[in-house]
Enzyme design. Structure first.
Site, PDB file in Angstrom:
ATOM      1  N   LYS A  27       0.828  -1.208   0.000  1.00 52.84           N
ATOM      2  CA  LYS A  27       0.000   0.000   0.000  1.00 52.84           C
ATOM      3  C   LYS A  27       0.867   1.264   0.000  1.00 52.84           C
ATOM      4  O   LYS A  27       0.623   2.185  -0.759  1.00 52.84           O
ATOM      5  CB  LYS A  27      -0.898   0.043   1.244  1.00 52.84           C
ATOM      6  CG  LYS A  27      -1.981  -0.995   1.300  1.00 52.84           C
ATOM      7  CD  LYS A  27      -2.960  -0.705   2.436  1.00 52.84           C
ATOM      8  CE  LYS A  27      -2.330  -0.711   3.815  1.00 52.84           C
ATOM      9  NZ  LYS A  27      -1.833  -2.019   4.252  1.00 52.84           N
ATOM     10  N   ARG A  36      -9.225   0.873   9.371  1.00 56.18           N
ATOM     11  CA  ARG A  36      -8.753  -0.474   9.689  1.00 56.18           C
ATOM     12  C   ARG A  36      -9.856  -1.377  10.210  1.00 56.18           C
ATOM     13  O   ARG A  36      -9.654  -2.561  10.403  1.00 56.18           O
ATOM     14  CB  ARG A  36      -7.691  -0.413  10.794  1.00 56.18           C
ATOM     15  CG  ARG A  36      -6.308   0.023  10.377  1.00 56.18           C
ATOM     16  CD  ARG A  36      -5.607  -1.013   9.534  1.00 56.18           C
ATOM     17  NE  ARG A  36      -4.265  -1.354   9.955  1.00 56.18           N
ATOM     18  CZ  ARG A  36      -3.171  -0.673   9.661  1.00 56.18           C
ATOM     19  NH1 ARG A  36      -3.226   0.434   8.981  1.00 56.18           N
ATOM     20  NH2 ARG A  36      -1.981  -1.107  10.057  1.00 56.18           N
ATOM     21  N   ARG A  55      11.494  -6.859   5.310  1.00 52.32           N
ATOM     22  CA  ARG A  55      11.466  -5.412   5.085  1.00 52.32           C
ATOM     23  C   ARG A  55      12.496  -4.646   5.938  1.00 52.32           C
ATOM     24  O   ARG A  55      12.628  -4.915   7.131  1.00 52.32           O
ATOM     25  CB  ARG A  55      10.061  -4.918   5.427  1.00 52.32           C
ATOM     26  CG  ARG A  55       9.797  -3.501   5.015  1.00 52.32           C
ATOM     27  CD  ARG A  55       8.375  -3.323   4.628  1.00 52.32           C
ATOM     28  NE  ARG A  55       7.497  -3.155   5.788  1.00 52.32           N
ATOM     29  CZ  ARG A  55       6.216  -2.853   5.681  1.00 52.32           C
ATOM     30  NH1 ARG A  55       5.673  -2.693   4.510  1.00 52.32           N
ATOM     31  NH2 ARG A  55       5.481  -2.728   6.758  1.00 52.32           N
ATOM     32  N   ARG A 101      11.736  -2.211  11.309  1.00 50.36           N
ATOM     33  CA  ARG A 101      10.758  -1.573  12.191  1.00 50.36           C
ATOM     34  C   ARG A 101      10.375  -2.543  13.301  1.00 50.36           C
ATOM     35  O   ARG A 101      10.250  -3.734  13.071  1.00 50.36           O
ATOM     36  CB  ARG A 101       9.491  -1.226  11.386  1.00 50.36           C
ATOM     37  CG  ARG A 101       9.559   0.126  10.724  1.00 50.36           C
ATOM     38  CD  ARG A 101       8.480   0.372   9.703  1.00 50.36           C
ATOM     39  NE  ARG A 101       7.168  -0.165  10.020  1.00 50.36           N
ATOM     40  CZ  ARG A 101       6.124  -0.046   9.209  1.00 50.36           C
ATOM     41  NH1 ARG A 101       6.231   0.600   8.063  1.00 50.36           N
ATOM     42  NH2 ARG A 101       4.954  -0.566   9.523  1.00 50.36           N
ATOM     43  N   ARG A 123      -0.323  -8.807  13.432  1.00 53.47           N
ATOM     44  CA  ARG A 123      -0.858  -7.804  12.498  1.00 53.47           C
ATOM     45  C   ARG A 123      -1.684  -8.473  11.395  1.00 53.47           C
ATOM     46  O   ARG A 123      -2.716  -7.950  10.987  1.00 53.47           O
ATOM     47  CB  ARG A 123       0.274  -6.977  11.891  1.00 53.47           C
ATOM     48  CG  ARG A 123       0.910  -6.046  12.906  1.00 53.47           C
ATOM     49  CD  ARG A 123       2.165  -5.400  12.352  1.00 53.47           C
ATOM     50  NE  ARG A 123       1.889  -4.489  11.261  1.00 53.47           N
ATOM     51  CZ  ARG A 123       2.770  -4.155  10.323  1.00 53.47           C
ATOM     52  NH1 ARG A 123       3.967  -4.692  10.337  1.00 53.47           N
ATOM     53  NH2 ARG A 123       2.446  -3.306   9.392  1.00 53.47           N
TER      54      ARG A 123
HETATM   55  P1  AMP Z   1       0.857   0.637   9.104  1.00 54.32           P
HETATM   56  O1  AMP Z   1       2.136   1.293   8.751  1.00 54.32           O
HETATM   57  O2  AMP Z   1      -0.328   1.227   8.391  1.00 54.32           O
HETATM   58  O3  AMP Z   1       0.912  -0.867   8.951  1.00 54.32           O
HETATM   59  O4  AMP Z   1       0.587   0.917  10.651  1.00 54.32           O
HETATM   60  C1  AMP Z   1       1.479   0.497  11.641  1.00 54.32           C
HETATM   61  C2  AMP Z   1       0.745   0.361  12.968  1.00 54.32           C
HETATM   62  O5  AMP Z   1       0.159   1.616  13.339  1.00 54.32           O
HETATM   63  C3  AMP Z   1      -0.408  -0.620  12.975  1.00 54.32           C
HETATM   64  O6  AMP Z   1       0.018  -1.955  13.204  1.00 54.32           O
HETATM   65  C4  AMP Z   1      -1.272  -0.088  14.104  1.00 54.32           C
HETATM   66  O7  AMP Z   1      -0.742  -0.421  15.377  1.00 54.32           O
HETATM   67  C5  AMP Z   1      -1.126   1.420  13.941  1.00 54.32           C
HETATM   68  N1  AMP Z   1      -2.157   1.959  13.026  1.00 54.32           N
HETATM   69  C6  AMP Z   1      -1.970   2.481  11.780  1.00 54.32           C
HETATM   70  N2  AMP Z   1      -3.131   2.864  11.239  1.00 54.32           N
HETATM   71  C7  AMP Z   1      -4.095   2.563  12.148  1.00 54.32           C
HETATM   72  C8  AMP Z   1      -5.519   2.693  12.174  1.00 54.32           C
HETATM   73  N3  AMP Z   1      -6.199   3.206  11.134  1.00 54.32           N
HETATM   74  N4  AMP Z   1      -6.173   2.275  13.296  1.00 54.32           N
HETATM   75  C9  AMP Z   1      -5.524   1.772  14.346  1.00 54.32           C
HETATM   76  N5  AMP Z   1      -4.196   1.585  14.389  1.00 54.32           N
HETATM   77  C10 AMP Z   1      -3.469   1.983  13.297  1.00 54.32           C
END
Ligand code: AMP
Length: 217
Positions: A15, A90, A129, A162, A173
């Site tokens: 994404k 999400r 990654r 990360r 996740r």
């Molecule tokens: P991402 O980079 O989008 O995978 O986000 C990394 C982490 O941030 C996720 O595993 C969640 O812990 C938190 N996070 C990101 N976006 C959201 C969201 N829309 N709602 C809740 N937690 C989020």
């Protein structure tokens, strides 16, 4: 016509990569809640401190926090002609809240784009990654390794994994994705704005399919 997009797809589906290419093409901003939260963590703000524990465990930060961040961001003038939401919503509660915000400001979503990738592929993508500490460029030690291990090709910065890309966190996740986020495909299908592209093949091929989907082709 404005292009207002929700980008769906499991963690590791690409994404972020596609969003960065799409914002160049469509000249609209990317709104990544993951990036916003990681910045708050890096800045050591109270919100960042609260979010870090949850992010490192692979869970979802509370809807209230995330919605507050998104609502603020959508008020910025650069969202007038469109935006790409990446990593948000999400879950169904976030999707419903987003609909309310956008309907209230007469900017309904035009497309929900799902980047579809097989679950086994995702595991490899995520555990491999690495991100540059200086310029945020991303690599994968299996598929797109840097020329020199641990060093960014672009700026010579140090590459790191990360905290939320570690194996136990990744499993969590992916679980959270299946249970809470995947139902959004159905949610947006019912609203007749759902488009899916296969997230396999070259990044450029996926990009071409994504552009066509966003242009309604
Ligand atoms: P991402 O980079 O989008 O995978 O986000 C990394 C982490 O941030 C996720 O595993 C969640 O812990 C938190 N996070 C990101 N976006 C959201 C969201 N829309 N709602 C809740 N937690 C989020």
């Amino acid at each position: 016509m404005a292009t207002r997009v929700v980008l769906l797809g499991a963690p590791g589906a690409g994404k972020g990569t596609q969003a960065k290419m799409l914002i160049d093409r469509f000249k609209i901003p990317q709104i990544s809640t993951g990036d916003i939260l990681r910045k708050a963590v890096a800045d050591g703000t109270p919100l960042g401190k609260e979010a870090k524990v949850i992010m490192d465990s692979g869970g979802l930060v509370s809807d209230k926090i995330v919605l507050g961040l998104v609502e603020e961001r959508l008020k910025q003038p650069d969202c007038k002609d469109g935006f790409i939401l990446d990593g948000f919503p999400r879950n169904t509660a976030q999707a419903e809240a987003l609909d309310k915000i956008l309907t209230g400001s007469s900017m309904p979503l035009t497309v929900a784009l799902n980047i579809d990738v097989d679950l086994n592929d995702l595991l490899k993508r995520l555990t491999g990654r690495r991100t540059c500490k200086s310029c945020q460029q991303m690599y994968n030690i299996y598929f797109s390794a840097p020329k020199k291990e641990g060093v960014c090709d672009k700026c010579g910065g140090e590459l790191f994994q990360r905290d939320d890309d570690k194996e136990a966190t990744i499993k969590k996740r992916l679980d959270v994705y299946q249970q809470q986020t995947a139902p959004l495909i159905d949610y947006y299908s019912k609203k007749k704005i759902m488009k899916t592209v296969a997230g396999v093949g070259s990044i450029d091929d996926i990009f071409k399919k994504a552009v066509a989907a966003l242009e309604g082709k």
